[in-house]
Design a protein around this motif. Structure first.
Motif, PDB file in Angstrom:
ATOM      1  N   PRO A  53       0.816  -1.217   0.000  1.00 12.81           N
ATOM      2  CA  PRO A  53       0.000   0.000   0.000  1.00 12.81           C
ATOM      3  C   PRO A  53       0.852   1.269   0.000  1.00 12.81           C
ATOM      4  CG  PRO A  53       0.098  -0.927   2.204  1.00 12.81           C
ATOM      5  CD  PRO A  53       0.782  -1.914   1.306  1.00 12.81           C
ATOM      6  N   LEU A  54       0.283   2.331  -0.568  1.00 12.66           N
ATOM      7  CA  LEU A  54       0.929   3.629  -0.582  1.00 12.66           C
ATOM      8  C   LEU A  54       0.377   4.438   0.587  1.00 12.66           C
ATOM      9  CD1 LEU A  54       0.643   4.378  -4.403  1.00 12.66           C
ATOM     10  CD2 LEU A  54       2.538   3.284  -3.187  1.00 12.66           C
ATOM     11  N   LEU A  55       1.260   4.861   1.467  1.00 13.80           N
ATOM     12  CA  LEU A  55       0.857   5.590   2.667  1.00 13.80           C
ATOM     13  C   LEU A  55       1.213   7.062   2.493  1.00 13.80           C
ATOM     14  CD1 LEU A  55       2.151   3.018   5.318  1.00 13.80           C
ATOM     15  CD2 LEU A  55      -0.137   3.171   4.293  1.00 13.80           C
ATOM     16  N   TYR A  56       0.193   7.887   2.353  1.00 14.94           N
ATOM     17  CA  TYR A  56       0.375   9.329   2.166  1.00 14.94           C
ATOM     18  C   TYR A  56       0.111  10.053   3.490  1.00 14.94           C
ATOM     19  CZ  TYR A  56       0.371   9.042  -2.970  1.00 14.94           C
ATOM     20  OH  TYR A  56       0.689   8.780  -4.281  1.00 14.94           O
ATOM     21  N   ARG A  57       0.913  11.083   3.765  1.00 14.11           N
ATOM     22  CA  ARG A  57       0.634  11.927   4.916  1.00 14.11           C
ATOM     23  C   ARG A  57       1.151  13.339   4.665  1.00 14.11           C
ATOM     24  NH1 ARG A  57       4.687  12.530   9.265  1.00 14.11           N
ATOM     25  NH2 ARG A  57       6.701  11.715   8.571  1.00 14.11           N
ATOM     26  N   LYS A  58       0.620  14.286   5.423  1.00 10.73           N
ATOM     27  CA  LYS A  58       1.025  15.683   5.335  1.00 10.73           C
ATOM     28  C   LYS A  58       2.056  15.973   6.408  1.00 10.73           C
ATOM     29  CE  LYS A  58       0.021  19.782   3.409  1.00 10.73           C
ATOM     30  NZ  LYS A  58      -1.319  20.410   3.568  1.00 10.73           N
ATOM     31  N   ARG A  59       3.080  16.752   6.057  1.00  9.03           N
ATOM     32  CA  ARG A  59       4.076  17.200   7.030  1.00  9.03           C
ATOM     33  C   ARG A  59       4.015  18.726   7.087  1.00  9.03           C
ATOM     34  NH1 ARG A  59       9.425  13.674   5.540  1.00  9.03           N
ATOM     35  NH2 ARG A  59      10.390  15.450   6.598  1.00  9.03           N
ATOM     36  N   PRO A  60       3.167  19.261   7.975  1.00  7.59           N
ATOM     37  CA  PRO A  60       2.949  20.712   8.013  1.00  7.59           C
ATOM     38  C   PRO A  60       4.203  21.475   8.446  1.00  7.59           C
ATOM     39  CG  PRO A  60       1.181  19.535   9.141  1.00  7.59           C
ATOM     40  CD  PRO A  60       2.290  18.549   8.909  1.00  7.59           C
ATOM     41  N   ARG A  61       4.457  22.580   7.749  1.00  8.14           N
ATOM     42  CA  ARG A  61       5.535  23.520   8.086  1.00  8.14           C
ATOM     43  C   ARG A  61       6.872  22.815   8.296  1.00  8.14           C
ATOM     44  NH1 ARG A  61       2.755  27.562   6.062  1.00  8.14           N
ATOM     45  NH2 ARG A  61       0.866  28.070   7.218  1.00  8.14           N
ATOM     46  N   ASP A  62       7.181  21.883   7.424  1.00  5.28           N
ATOM     47  CA  ASP A  62       8.359  21.038   7.637  1.00  5.28           C
ATOM     48  C   ASP A  62       9.553  21.433   6.768  1.00  5.28           C
ATOM     49  OD1 ASP A  62       9.155  18.821   9.277  1.00  5.28           O
ATOM     50  OD2 ASP A  62       9.328  17.606   7.463  1.00  5.28           O
ATOM     51  N   LEU A  63       9.363  22.401   5.866  1.00  4.97           N
ATOM     52  CA  LEU A  63      10.450  22.802   4.969  1.00  4.97           C
ATOM     53  C   LEU A  63      10.578  24.312   4.982  1.00  4.97           C
ATOM     54  CD1 LEU A  63      12.523  22.004   2.725  1.00  4.97           C
ATOM     55  CD2 LEU A  63      10.681  22.411   1.077  1.00  4.97           C
ATOM     56  N   ARG A  64      11.768  24.788   5.312  1.00  9.99           N
ATOM     57  CA  ARG A  64      12.043  26.234   5.322  1.00  9.99           C
ATOM     58  C   ARG A  64      12.511  26.664   3.935  1.00  9.99           C
ATOM     59  NH1 ARG A  64      13.249  28.759  10.043  1.00  9.99           N
ATOM     60  NH2 ARG A  64      15.275  29.525   9.309  1.00  9.99           N
ATOM     61  N   VAL A  65      11.854  27.681   3.378  1.00 10.39           N
ATOM     62  CA  VAL A  65      12.120  28.112   2.004  1.00 10.39           C
ATOM     63  C   VAL A  65      12.293  29.624   1.972  1.00 10.39           C
ATOM     64  CG1 VAL A  65      11.287  28.078  -0.386  1.00 10.39           C
ATOM     65  CG2 VAL A  65      10.663  26.219   1.172  1.00 10.39           C
ATOM     66  N   ILE A  66      13.240  30.105   1.153  1.00  8.47           N
ATOM     67  CA  ILE A  66      13.441  31.537   0.967  1.00  8.47           C
ATOM     68  C   ILE A  66      12.429  32.039  -0.058  1.00  8.47           C
ATOM     69  CG2 ILE A  66      15.077  33.339   0.288  1.00  8.47           C
ATOM     70  CD1 ILE A  66      17.332  31.359   1.007  1.00  8.47           C
ATOM     71  N   LEU A  67      11.564  32.944   0.380  1.00  8.34           N
ATOM     72  CA  LEU A  67      10.437  33.411  -0.440  1.00  8.34           C
ATOM     73  C   LEU A  67      10.400  34.934  -0.506  1.00  8.34           C
ATOM     74  CD1 LEU A  67       7.614  31.065   0.936  1.00  8.34           C
ATOM     75  CD2 LEU A  67       8.908  30.812  -1.186  1.00  8.34           C
ATOM     76  N   PRO A  68       9.638  35.489  -1.446  1.00  6.74           N
ATOM     77  CA  PRO A  68       9.485  36.953  -1.488  1.00  6.74           C
ATOM     78  C   PRO A  68       8.921  37.463  -0.168  1.00  6.74           C
ATOM     79  CG  PRO A  68       8.648  35.951  -3.507  1.00  6.74           C
ATOM     80  CD  PRO A  68       8.936  34.818  -2.562  1.00  6.74           C
ATOM     81  N   PRO A  69       9.389  38.616   0.295  1.00  7.85           N
ATOM     82  CA  PRO A  69       8.872  39.168   1.560  1.00  7.85           C
ATOM     83  C   PRO A  69       7.371  39.386   1.483  1.00  7.85           C
ATOM     84  CG  PRO A  69      10.848  40.343   0.849  1.00  7.85           C
ATOM     85  CD  PRO A  69      10.444  39.469  -0.293  1.00  7.85           C
ATOM     86  N   GLN A  70       6.699  39.127   2.605  1.00  8.99           N
ATOM     87  CA  GLN A  70       5.262  39.352   2.644  1.00  8.99           C
ATOM     88  C   GLN A  70       4.968  40.842   2.665  1.00  8.99           C
ATOM     89  OE1 GLN A  70       4.428  36.801   6.178  1.00  8.99           O
ATOM     90  NE2 GLN A  70       2.832  35.907   4.904  1.00  8.99           N
ATOM     91  N   ALA A  71       3.933  41.231   1.930  1.00  9.10           N
ATOM     92  CA  ALA A  71       3.509  42.637   1.965  1.00  9.10           C
ATOM     93  C   ALA A  71       2.920  42.955   3.333  1.00  9.10           C
ATOM     94  CB  ALA A  71       2.477  42.889   0.871  1.00  9.10           C
ATOM     95  N   PRO A  72       3.160  44.149   3.854  1.00  5.50           N
ATOM     96  CA  PRO A  72       2.572  44.504   5.162  1.00  5.50           C
ATOM     97  C   PRO A  72       1.063  44.499   5.101  1.00  5.50           C
ATOM     98  CG  PRO A  72       3.544  46.433   4.091  1.00  5.50           C
ATOM     99  CD  PRO A  72       3.954  45.236   3.282  1.00  5.50           C
ATOM    100  N   ALA A  73       0.448  44.093   6.204  1.00  6.11           N
ATOM    101  CA  ALA A  73      -1.013  44.025   6.249  1.00  6.11           C
ATOM    102  C   ALA A  73      -1.599  45.425   6.135  1.00  6.11           C
ATOM    103  CB  ALA A  73      -1.444  43.375   7.560  1.00  6.11           C
TER     104      ALA A  73
END
Length: 301
Positions: A281-301
């Motif tokens: 069987p293929l066992l799928y699961r989610k790994r929340p917030r498990d990879l740190r990535v360099i991304l564009p800065p978030q715009a201020p709210a």
């Protein structure tokens, strides 16, 4: 910031633009960052990423398509070292969904100026995937595409078209049992697709634009078609609308799932454009917030 940049020398953009390690190193210098840049064969990328982490790299940058990015991410997931991305592949789904610039110089500047955020990843039988995993008609066609590219030196799109034309008449549907906790369903299908986030599934709007929202669930899509003709109909429907909104696709949101296949032998499974044979069987699961990535800065709210 001491960073290591691992570039797949076989990726389309590297060949097309004749990129060199020295040229990329100069781009990083102009952006204010010293980088150890290496052009490697695709099969060397993962070992090089492990060595970079062991040597104390502050970030590891993957230069190539989604398969190359996934290889580096498989080393960094669960750790503190962030992933940078130079989108040098043909489609670059991961970078596009996350608004990472496709322009090379802009992507280099982002690695110097961006912010690190934690993203969700998926896992199937111990292998992580960033975008999606699938079984059914797609993995064998990817394998045939890669063989066609090695044999004839066609580009990826032409090789994919040839592979599809050759294999589509011979492909058969899968009999699946899908379960999660107390819930289960038995289906016969040509395609099962598991995404780390919700997908738009039409020709004009394909991808996962809400990747940054996270969440603890996987997005599971199953084609109701049981024949090649039905699969062609599904593709034609995708020319004009999101096929999730038709009766041709079932979808579920599940934290994890087990996929049992009537045939017990190993089957081809695709994840992020790469294919591996796995035994059900293929066992799928989610790994929340498990990879740190360099991304564009978030715009201020």
């Amino acid at each position: 910031m001491g960073i290591t940049v691992l570039v797949n020398r076989g990726s389309g953009t590297v060949k097309k633009k004749r990129l060199t390690a020295e040229g990329l190193r100069e781009m990083f210098q102009k952006a204010g960052t010293e980088a150890d840049v290496r052009l490697l064969a695709g099969e060397q990328i993962v070992d090089a990423a492990r060595a970079a982490v062991k040597a104390g790299a502050e970030a590891v940058v993957a230069g190539g398509g989604d398969g190359t990015v996934r290889g580096v991410a498989s080393v960094l997931a669960g750790g503190e070292v962030p992933l940078g991305v130079l989108p040098l592949g043909t489609l670059n789904h991961f970078a596009t969904d996350l608004k990472i610039p496709i322009d090379l110089e802009a992507a280099v500047r982002l690695i110097s100026e961006g912010e690190v955020r934690a993203l969700d990843v998926g896992e199937v039988n111990g292998e992580i995937f960033l975008n999606n995993s699938s079984l059914g008609f797609y993995p064998p066609i990817v394998q045939a595409r890669d063989q066609e590219m090695r044999r004839s030196r066609h580009g990826k799109w032409m090789a994919m078209a040839i592979a599809t034309f050759k294999l589509l008449p011979r492909l058969s549907s899968l009999r699946l049992k899908i379960s999660s906790g107390d819930w289960q369903a038995e289906r016969r299908t040509e395609v099962l697709f598991v995404g780390t986030s919700e997908y738009q599934m039409s020709l004009l709007a394909h991808g996962a634009p809400n990747r940054l929202e996270g969440g603890g669930q996987l997005y599971v899509y199953l084609a109701r078609s049981r024949s090649r003709l039905g699969l062609i109909g599904l593709a034609l429907a995708g020319l004009v609308r999101d096929v999730k909104q038709t009766r041709m696709v079932e979808d579920w949101r599940l934290p994890e799932l087990k996929v049992e296949v009537r045939k017990k032998r190993a089957i081809p499974v695709a994840f992020d454009g790469e294919v591996s044979r796995m035994k059900p069987p293929l066992l799928y699961r989610k790994r929340p917030r498990d990879l740190r990535v360099i991304l564009p800065p978030q715009a201020p709210a």
